[in-house]
Design a protein around this motif. Sequence first.
Motif, PDB file in Angstrom:
ATOM      1  N   ILE A  59       0.827  -1.213   0.000  1.00  0.00           N
ATOM      2  CA  ILE A  59       0.000   0.000   0.000  1.00  0.00           C
ATOM      3  C   ILE A  59       0.871   1.277   0.000  1.00  0.00           C
ATOM      4  CG2 ILE A  59      -2.166  -0.893   0.955  1.00  0.00           C
ATOM      5  CD1 ILE A  59      -1.139  -0.195   3.746  1.00  0.00           C
ATOM      6  N   PRO A  60       0.285   2.395  -0.518  1.00  0.00           N
ATOM      7  CA  PRO A  60       1.089   3.630  -0.650  1.00  0.00           C
ATOM      8  C   PRO A  60       1.099   4.510   0.604  1.00  0.00           C
ATOM      9  CG  PRO A  60      -1.048   3.885  -1.737  1.00  0.00           C
ATOM     10  CD  PRO A  60      -1.056   2.523  -1.113  1.00  0.00           C
ATOM     11  N   PHE A  61       2.243   5.119   0.862  1.00  0.00           N
ATOM     12  CA  PHE A  61       2.363   6.106   1.944  1.00  0.00           C
ATOM     13  C   PHE A  61       3.275   7.245   1.528  1.00  0.00           C
ATOM     14  CE2 PHE A  61       1.315   2.256   4.287  1.00  0.00           C
ATOM     15  CZ  PHE A  61       0.221   2.716   4.989  1.00  0.00           C
ATOM     16  N   SER A  62       2.873   8.462   1.869  1.00  0.00           N
ATOM     17  CA  SER A  62       3.754   9.625   1.691  1.00  0.00           C
ATOM     18  C   SER A  62       4.910   9.509   2.665  1.00  0.00           C
ATOM     19  CB  SER A  62       2.996  10.910   2.021  1.00  0.00           C
ATOM     20  OG  SER A  62       1.815  10.981   1.280  1.00  0.00           O
ATOM     21  N   LEU A  63       6.017  10.168   2.351  1.00  0.00           N
ATOM     22  CA  LEU A  63       7.145  10.184   3.289  1.00  0.00           C
ATOM     23  C   LEU A  63       6.915  11.309   4.299  1.00  0.00           C
ATOM     24  CD1 LEU A  63      10.057   9.643   0.754  1.00  0.00           C
ATOM     25  CD2 LEU A  63       9.100   7.970   2.361  1.00  0.00           C
TER      26      LEU A  63
ATOM     27  N   ILE B 289       7.550   6.896   7.528  1.00  0.00           N
ATOM     28  CA  ILE B 289       6.159   6.992   7.070  1.00  0.00           C
ATOM     29  C   ILE B 289       5.302   7.117   8.325  1.00  0.00           C
ATOM     30  CG2 ILE B 289       6.368   5.767   4.865  1.00  0.00           C
ATOM     31  CD1 ILE B 289       5.384   3.213   6.370  1.00  0.00           C
ATOM     32  N   THR B 290       4.171   7.783   8.200  1.00  0.00           N
ATOM     33  CA  THR B 290       3.269   7.971   9.337  1.00  0.00           C
ATOM     34  C   THR B 290       1.908   7.418   8.943  1.00  0.00           C
ATOM     35  OG1 THR B 290       4.546   9.856  10.094  1.00  0.00           O
ATOM     36  CG2 THR B 290       2.273   9.722  10.885  1.00  0.00           C
ATOM     37  N   VAL B 291       1.456   6.424   9.692  1.00  0.00           N
ATOM     38  CA  VAL B 291       0.380   5.551   9.228  1.00  0.00           C
ATOM     39  C   VAL B 291      -0.828   5.585  10.161  1.00  0.00           C
ATOM     40  CG1 VAL B 291      -0.169   3.129   8.722  1.00  0.00           C
ATOM     41  CG2 VAL B 291       2.128   4.020   8.232  1.00  0.00           C
ATOM     42  N   ALA B 292      -2.010   5.895   9.609  1.00  0.00           N
ATOM     43  CA  ALA B 292      -3.261   5.779  10.373  1.00  0.00           C
ATOM     44  C   ALA B 292      -3.778   4.358  10.207  1.00  0.00           C
ATOM     45  CB  ALA B 292      -4.282   6.774   9.837  1.00  0.00           C
ATOM     46  N   GLN B 293      -4.203   3.764  11.296  1.00  0.00           N
ATOM     47  CA  GLN B 293      -4.763   2.402  11.205  1.00  0.00           C
ATOM     48  C   GLN B 293      -6.210   2.504  10.735  1.00  0.00           C
ATOM     49  OE1 GLN B 293      -4.123  -0.282  14.577  1.00  0.00           O
ATOM     50  NE2 GLN B 293      -6.103  -1.218  14.097  1.00  0.00           N
TER      51      GLN B 293
ATOM     52  N   GLU C 277      -7.052  -3.639   7.100  1.00  0.00           N
ATOM     53  CA  GLU C 277      -6.241  -4.842   7.342  1.00  0.00           C
ATOM     54  C   GLU C 277      -4.721  -4.571   7.267  1.00  0.00           C
ATOM     55  OE1 GLU C 277      -6.010  -9.434   5.651  1.00  0.00           O
ATOM     56  OE2 GLU C 277      -6.546  -7.800   4.308  1.00  0.00           O
ATOM     57  N   ALA C 278      -4.282  -3.934   6.181  1.00  0.00           N
ATOM     58  CA  ALA C 278      -2.837  -3.763   5.993  1.00  0.00           C
ATOM     59  C   ALA C 278      -2.248  -2.778   7.002  1.00  0.00           C
ATOM     60  CB  ALA C 278      -2.557  -3.295   4.566  1.00  0.00           C
ATOM     61  N   THR C 279      -2.961  -1.697   7.256  1.00  0.00           N
ATOM     62  CA  THR C 279      -2.434  -0.719   8.222  1.00  0.00           C
ATOM     63  C   THR C 279      -2.477  -1.294   9.651  1.00  0.00           C
ATOM     64  OG1 THR C 279      -4.596   0.371   8.137  1.00  0.00           O
ATOM     65  CG2 THR C 279      -2.822   1.396   6.895  1.00  0.00           C
ATOM     66  N   LYS C 280      -3.440  -2.185   9.911  1.00  0.00           N
ATOM     67  CA  LYS C 280      -3.473  -2.843  11.234  1.00  0.00           C
ATOM     68  C   LYS C 280      -2.235  -3.743  11.382  1.00  0.00           C
ATOM     69  CE  LYS C 280      -6.271  -5.694  14.239  1.00  0.00           C
ATOM     70  NZ  LYS C 280      -7.251  -6.745  14.301  1.00  0.00           N
TER      71      LYS C 280
ATOM     72  N   ARG D  74      -5.629   8.153  -4.418  1.00  0.00           N
ATOM     73  CA  ARG D  74      -6.475   7.239  -5.186  1.00  0.00           C
ATOM     74  C   ARG D  74      -5.943   5.828  -4.946  1.00  0.00           C
ATOM     75  NH1 ARG D  74      -9.437  10.792  -5.210  1.00  0.00           N
ATOM     76  NH2 ARG D  74     -10.824  11.630  -6.793  1.00  0.00           N
ATOM     77  N   ASN D  75      -6.742   4.813  -5.251  1.00  0.00           N
ATOM     78  CA  ASN D  75      -6.274   3.441  -5.064  1.00  0.00           C
ATOM     79  C   ASN D  75      -5.083   3.177  -5.971  1.00  0.00           C
ATOM     80  OD1 ASN D  75      -8.065   2.616  -3.086  1.00  0.00           O
ATOM     81  ND2 ASN D  75      -9.647   2.160  -4.585  1.00  0.00           N
ATOM     82  N   MET D  76      -4.037   2.633  -5.395  1.00  0.00           N
ATOM     83  CA  MET D  76      -2.820   2.405  -6.180  1.00  0.00           C
ATOM     84  C   MET D  76      -2.370   0.962  -6.097  1.00  0.00           C
ATOM     85  SD  MET D  76      -0.649   5.822  -5.635  1.00  0.00           S
ATOM     86  CE  MET D  76      -1.407   7.395  -6.018  1.00  0.00           C
ATOM     87  N   ARG D  77      -1.909   0.455  -7.228  1.00  0.00           N
ATOM     88  CA  ARG D  77      -1.357  -0.899  -7.274  1.00  0.00           C
ATOM     89  C   ARG D  77       0.083  -0.883  -7.782  1.00  0.00           C
ATOM     90  NH1 ARG D  77      -3.278  -2.845  -3.703  1.00  0.00           N
ATOM     91  NH2 ARG D  77      -5.158  -4.055  -3.575  1.00  0.00           N
TER      92      ARG D  77
END
Length: 275
Positions: free
Chosen positions: A55-59, A70-74, A77-80, A223-226
């Motif tokens: 999954i994508p995350f800004s730096l 990276i700073t991640v909001a839960q 599934e993947a962020t958890k 947007r959704n990214m693959r």
Amino acid sequence: MSAYLNAVNRLRIVKIQEVKVESPTVKTFIFQDKLCAKAEPGQFIMVWIPGVDEIPFSLSTITPNGLTSITVAQVGEATKALHQRKRGNVIGIRGPYGKGFTLTEGNIIIVGGGTGLVPLMPLTEKLVKLSTKLTFLLGAKTKDELLFLDRIDQTLSKVNAEMVATTEDGSYGLKGIVTDQAEQKLAKEKFDMIYACGPEQMMHKMFLLAEQYHMPFQASLERNMRCAMGLCGSCVIGKLRVCKDGPVITSEQLRTVKKEFGKFKRDFQGKKIAV
Ligand SMILES: Cc1cc2nc3c(=O)[nH]c(=O)nc-3n(C[C@H](O)[C@H](O)[C@H](O)COP(=O)(O)OP(=O)(O)OC[C@H]3O[C@@H](n4cnc5c(N)ncnc54)[C@H](O)[C@@H]3O)c2cc1C
Ligand code: FES
């Protein structure tokens, strides 16, 4: 393909050096990576959580010596699964990808909400060296969700700058929404650039205000990214591929996607879903 692009696209395994709890639902993961040291503020990476997803995350941090985060909001599934990772665990990364923010001199206003503040942090750290005046407006629903307060305060402390925080419940700063504060500022002052990142409705409102007051505008879209390389089409908005033409998009580009921006995005099957 150039050696640089080959390196960017190759999956690299990095060790998490530190995990910082930013709020009850947000954590920062710090690691070392040479290619991220060269990233522009606003660029993103694809993060592979083995056995779960990519999954994508800004730096959220970019440093010349390669210390990155990276700073991640839960949220799912993947962020958890990522939130369960600890110091010493590994993740896979590729990137940095996309077009970051274009730096501008002069009188600057930055408007951020929630995890939208993430790409705005390395941007602000660059802009303090260029701007004559910086106005930083940040917003969240509650005090708990306001990110990076100390870091923003410290970054702005040595320059001609103002920070205004808003919370919807009034638990910190001014009660209300950040776009109302922005509107008041734009009505009074001419800015050389408006930078925004946050929930899409908020960025849409900022785009309309930028148009109304005839000021240049850049926003970082999600947007959704693959693939993240402009190949699969999952991130399209109009004719733009957010992974390659963005994620930072200008007013000129947003005018071409008015029918979609602030209204809907596409799921991985291409079906329209509300933003
Ligand atoms: C360029 C970019 C930068 C981002 N930066 C950050 C950031 O700095 N911090 C942060 O917390 N979040 C960021 N996000 C959002 C983050 O990628 C999603 O929250 C994450 O993918 C959700 O995955 P999940 O499995 O936990 O949740 P899910 O339950 O799978 O999904 C929850 C939400 O996340 C979206 N999402 C799921 N998979 C993807 C995907 N592959 N690409 C994009 N969105 C997806 C879904 O559309 C849904 O709205 C960014 C997204 C993009 C496109
Ligand atoms: S994520 Fe594949 S084209 Fe953008």
